[in-house]
Scaffold this active site. Structure first.
Site, PDB file in Angstrom:
ATOM      1  N   GLU A 135       0.870  -1.164   0.000  1.00 14.83           N
ATOM      2  CA  GLU A 135       0.000   0.000   0.000  1.00 14.83           C
ATOM      3  C   GLU A 135       0.914   1.223   0.000  1.00 14.83           C
ATOM      4  O   GLU A 135       1.821   1.307   0.841  1.00 14.83           O
ATOM      5  CB  GLU A 135      -0.875  -0.003   1.257  1.00 14.83           C
TER       6      GLU A 135
ATOM      7  N   ARG B 172       5.118 -12.876   9.466  1.00 15.45           N
ATOM      8  CA  ARG B 172       5.811 -11.593   9.268  1.00 15.45           C
ATOM      9  C   ARG B 172       7.201 -11.656   9.885  1.00 15.45           C
ATOM     10  O   ARG B 172       7.447 -12.427  10.811  1.00 15.45           O
ATOM     11  CB  ARG B 172       5.084 -10.482  10.023  1.00 15.45           C
TER      12      ARG B 172
ATOM     13  N   LYS C 145       4.692   0.672   9.011  1.00 12.51           N
ATOM     14  CA  LYS C 145       4.784   1.978   8.342  1.00 12.51           C
ATOM     15  C   LYS C 145       4.148   3.070   9.181  1.00 12.51           C
ATOM     16  O   LYS C 145       4.622   4.197   9.213  1.00 12.51           O
ATOM     17  CB  LYS C 145       4.093   1.904   6.978  1.00 12.51           C
TER      18      LYS C 145
HETATM   19  P1  ATP Z   1       2.761  -2.072   7.746  1.00  7.07           P
HETATM   20  O1  ATP Z   1       2.144  -2.636   8.982  1.00  7.07           O
HETATM   21  O2  ATP Z   1       4.201  -1.745   7.874  1.00  7.07           O
HETATM   22  O3  ATP Z   1       1.971  -0.957   7.123  1.00  7.07           O
HETATM   23  P2  ATP Z   1       1.527  -3.710   5.830  1.00  7.07           P
HETATM   24  O4  ATP Z   1       1.407  -5.181   5.883  1.00  7.07           O
HETATM   25  O5  ATP Z   1       0.324  -2.894   6.078  1.00  7.07           O
HETATM   26  O6  ATP Z   1       2.722  -3.295   6.747  1.00  7.07           O
HETATM   27  P3  ATP Z   1       1.700  -3.453   3.010  1.00  7.07           P
HETATM   28  O7  ATP Z   1       2.162  -2.285   2.241  1.00  7.07           O
HETATM   29  O8  ATP Z   1       0.279  -3.808   2.970  1.00  7.07           O
HETATM   30  O9  ATP Z   1       2.169  -3.218   4.496  1.00  7.07           O
HETATM   31  O10 ATP Z   1       2.610  -4.712   2.704  1.00  7.07           O
HETATM   32  C1  ATP Z   1       2.921  -5.215   1.449  1.00  7.07           C
HETATM   33  C2  ATP Z   1       3.295  -6.656   1.605  1.00  7.07           C
HETATM   34  O11 ATP Z   1       4.411  -6.766   2.496  1.00  7.07           O
HETATM   35  C3  ATP Z   1       2.166  -7.442   2.218  1.00  7.07           C
HETATM   36  O12 ATP Z   1       2.022  -8.646   1.504  1.00  7.07           O
HETATM   37  C4  ATP Z   1       2.602  -7.685   3.628  1.00  7.07           C
HETATM   38  O13 ATP Z   1       2.089  -8.875   4.111  1.00  7.07           O
HETATM   39  C5  ATP Z   1       4.128  -7.701   3.498  1.00  7.07           C
HETATM   40  N1  ATP Z   1       4.754  -7.307   4.759  1.00  7.07           N
HETATM   41  C6  ATP Z   1       4.576  -6.164   5.447  1.00  7.07           C
HETATM   42  N2  ATP Z   1       5.269  -6.182   6.609  1.00  7.07           N
HETATM   43  C7  ATP Z   1       5.923  -7.370   6.639  1.00  7.07           C
HETATM   44  C8  ATP Z   1       6.813  -7.996   7.574  1.00  7.07           C
HETATM   45  N3  ATP Z   1       7.160  -7.405   8.705  1.00  7.07           N
HETATM   46  N4  ATP Z   1       7.282  -9.223   7.262  1.00  7.07           N
HETATM   47  C9  ATP Z   1       6.945  -9.831   6.118  1.00  7.07           C
HETATM   48  N5  ATP Z   1       6.118  -9.296   5.207  1.00  7.07           N
HETATM   49  C10 ATP Z   1       5.609  -8.085   5.446  1.00  7.07           C
HETATM   50 MG    MG Z   2      -1.284  -2.237   5.283  1.00  6.41          MG
END
Ligand code: ATP
Ligand code: MG
Length: 557
Positions: A34, A260, A270
């Site tokens: 995102e 994760r 983020k």
């Molecule tokens: P954040 O909590 O940092 O916003 P998010 O999961 O909302 O993380 P996205 O931009 O939706 O962030 O993530 C893109 C991809 O990266 C998704 O498939 C998510 O599952 C993966 N991802 C995000 N954080 C991690 C992590 N700590 N370990 C492994 N994969 C991750």
């Molecule tokens: Mg997200």
């Protein structure tokens, strides 16, 4: 720990089976960030996994911006994400994709569900809807708007789309089962009103699909075979499957989850990283202290070190916390093998060689690297005045101190043996200069008198060097789990996370150092020039990582 020696993880096994048993003929994955912040080290795990599987099985991996929430998204983040994925060494399939590319299709599919009697416009407020939803223990109750006719729903949804309703006044919900044990199936919202321009679609829409109504359908449109996400989406899978089943989608992707990455002493969210930026705790998303890929890049991490780290930690379905020492090991290992050597004095103390002719300079040769003879040799100007580290000289010391002591010898790295004869102090009694003599016969060999110096110290010519600033970083947080349950991670920001040393003296060749090119400053650690701070005359060097490897030592105990 290379891919050859490591046993396959569950997703590799699963894909191999899907291929051999003919369930899937072409592997297609995607990385779906995102664009609401910069990518961090957790995302690197997902990137290496998705792109890595595509590479391994001869498939493709899309980069798709999951952009259904215009309130939090920005073009700056889109650009940063593309830059970081490329830097990490991966190439996405075709053009970068956006969920918003499919807004027309998603709207059509919302109409399809309404026409099938599988979606309805609901006027409950957010507060009321929460009340109707029930809890983990108790089933929900049907919304009083659940039985609206198809015609009425079509008319109301049309009004929502035309901006004739206010934000929050109503939403479109899938009609599934308010008593389902899985709360995600209790008539989830699939479209909501948001009177807001979008970074890709401009003013075209004032209703936006929910994440759940978007993700699986975009997977299906793109022909994704394996939709890989993190474990928190496991509970959404029944909804993912329900939508794929009830819509005329062009393919049937399947969702798989993995754990994760959690790293100690680090936050990987983020939202929280944005708080660090907005609160001025760091100097932006790419501050070298940040666990973002842009920050790590500026700090001196190499793409290979991050990919190797992701390989080392593996892929499982159980949550665990990885020691940040493993990441540090990975970059140190890379730089030890590949970084050219150099000398830089962080806290200079003047040394005058009283028997070295005034005004004379010679150029000494030093290897670029102890074993890599493909790295060019260095030229070190040597003259009557030099700098050494303040901490490398003492008037008196016991035998353990293997540096320069008054009345004793030391070897200057890549140069001569010197002998300390006198100290010069200022009015406050502080040593400001050491008067030494140089043994002209000791270049590349032991002194003729048979008395070997105990230690070797680094040095820099006082007349011919690069004045620079050196930034030493400590962990950004001083608690191993700064965002564990109930804690406010901002309370654990390490106040001593940056030490900026001015007036450091680097060997002359470092004037040409390029940002991101790592160097080992002998005895001081691994450094690279900062891409933003400093000037041509006075560069800034970031310490990427120190020399000592605590993690690898622990493992070998
Ligand atoms: P954040 O909590 O940092 O916003 P998010 O999961 O909302 O993380 P996205 O931009 O939706 O962030 O993530 C893109 C991809 O990266 C998704 O498939 C998510 O599952 C993966 N991802 C995000 N954080 C991690 C992590 N700590 N370990 C492994 N994969 C991750
Ligand atoms: Mg997200």
């Amino acid at each position: 720990m290379t891919s050859e020696s490591k046993p396959a993880h569950f997703l590799q096994n699963l894909i191999r089976e899907d291929l051999t048993e003919g369930r899937v003929s072409q592997i297609a994955t995607r990385f779906p960030p995102e664009p609401n912040g910069y990518l961090h080290i957790g995302h690197a795990k997902s990137i290496c996994l998705n792109f890595g599987l595509a590479q391994e099985f001869g498939g493709t991996c899309n980069l798709r911006f999951d952009d259904t929430n215009p309130a939090k998204e920005e073009e700056e983040y889109v650009d940063a994400i593309k830059r970081d994925v490329s830097w990490l060494g991966f190439e996405w399939n075709g053009e970068a994709k956006y969920s918003s590319d499919n807004f027309d299709q998603l709207y059509e599919w919302a109409l399809h569900l309404i026409k099938q009697g599988k979606a309805y416009v609901c006027d409950l407020s957010a507060e009321e809807a929460r009340h109707y939803r029930g809890t983990l223990k108790e089933p929900g109750k049907n919304s009083p708007f659940r039985d609206r006719s198809v015609e009425e729903n079509l008319a109301l949804f049309e009004k929502m789309r035309n901006g004739e309703m206010e934000e929050g006044q109503c939403s479109l919900r899938a009609k599934i089962d308010m008593a389902a044990p899985n709360i995600n199936l209790r008539d989830p919202i699939i479209y909501r009103i948001k009177k807001m321009a979008h970074h890709q679609t401009g003013d075209k829409w004032c209703i936006y699909p929910s994440y759940d109504f978007t993700h699986g359908q975009c997977d299906a449109i793109e022909g994704i075979s394996h939709s890989i996400c993190t474990l928190e989406f496991e509970d959404h899978k029944p909804l993912y499957d329900w939508l794929i089943e009830h819509l005329p989608v062009p393919s049937r992707p399947r969702q798989y989850e993995f754990a994760r990455l959690h790293l100690n002493y680090t936050v990987v969210s983020k939202r929280k990283l944005k708080q660090l930026v907005d609160g001025g705790h760091v100097d932006g998303w790419d501050d070298p202290r940040m666990p973002t890929l842009s920050g790590m890049r500026r700090r001196g991490f190499t793409p290979a070190s991050i990919r190797n780290f992701c390989e080392m930690i593996g892929v499982t379905r159980s949550d665990s916390v990885v020691d940040v020492g493993m990441l540090e090991y990975s970059i140190r290992d890379d730089l030890d093998k590949n970084a050219p050597r150099a000398m830089c004095v962080l806290a200079p103390l003047k040394v005058t060689l009283k028997n070295y002719p005034e005004g004379q300079e010679e150029i000494l040769a030093a290897p670029g690297h102890p074993v890599r003879d493909d790295l060019p040799a260095r030229e070190l100007p040597f003259g009557r005045t030099l700098y050494i580290e303040k901490e490398d000289f003492r008037e008196e010391a016991n035998k353990k101190y293997k540096r320069l002591v008054l009345g004793k010898k030391v070897r200057l790295r890549n140069a001569y043996v010197i002998f300390a004869e006198e100290v010069v102090k200022d009015d406050a009694g502080e040593i400001v200069e050491v008067i030494c003599s140089v043994d002209f016969d000791s270049l590349g060999k032991d002194p003729a008198d048979g008395v070997k110096p105990k230690g070797v110290i680094h040095w820099v010519s006082a007349d011919n060097n690069v004045d620079c600033e050196v930034r030493l970083y400590d962990r950004l947080f001083n608690d191993a789990a700064p965002d564990a349950g109930g804690k406010d991670f901002l309370d654990y920001v390490n106040p001593d996370n940056l030490q900026a040393l001015k007036g450091c003296k680097a060997e002359i060749g470092l004037g040409k150092a390029e940002p991101e090119q790592g160097y080992q400053f002998e005895r001081n650690g691994y450094f690279c020039r900062d891409s933003q701070y400093g000037s041509t005359e006075t560069p800034v060097f970031n310490r990427t990582i120190g020399l000592r490897d605590s993690w690898a030592k622990e493992q070998n105990k």
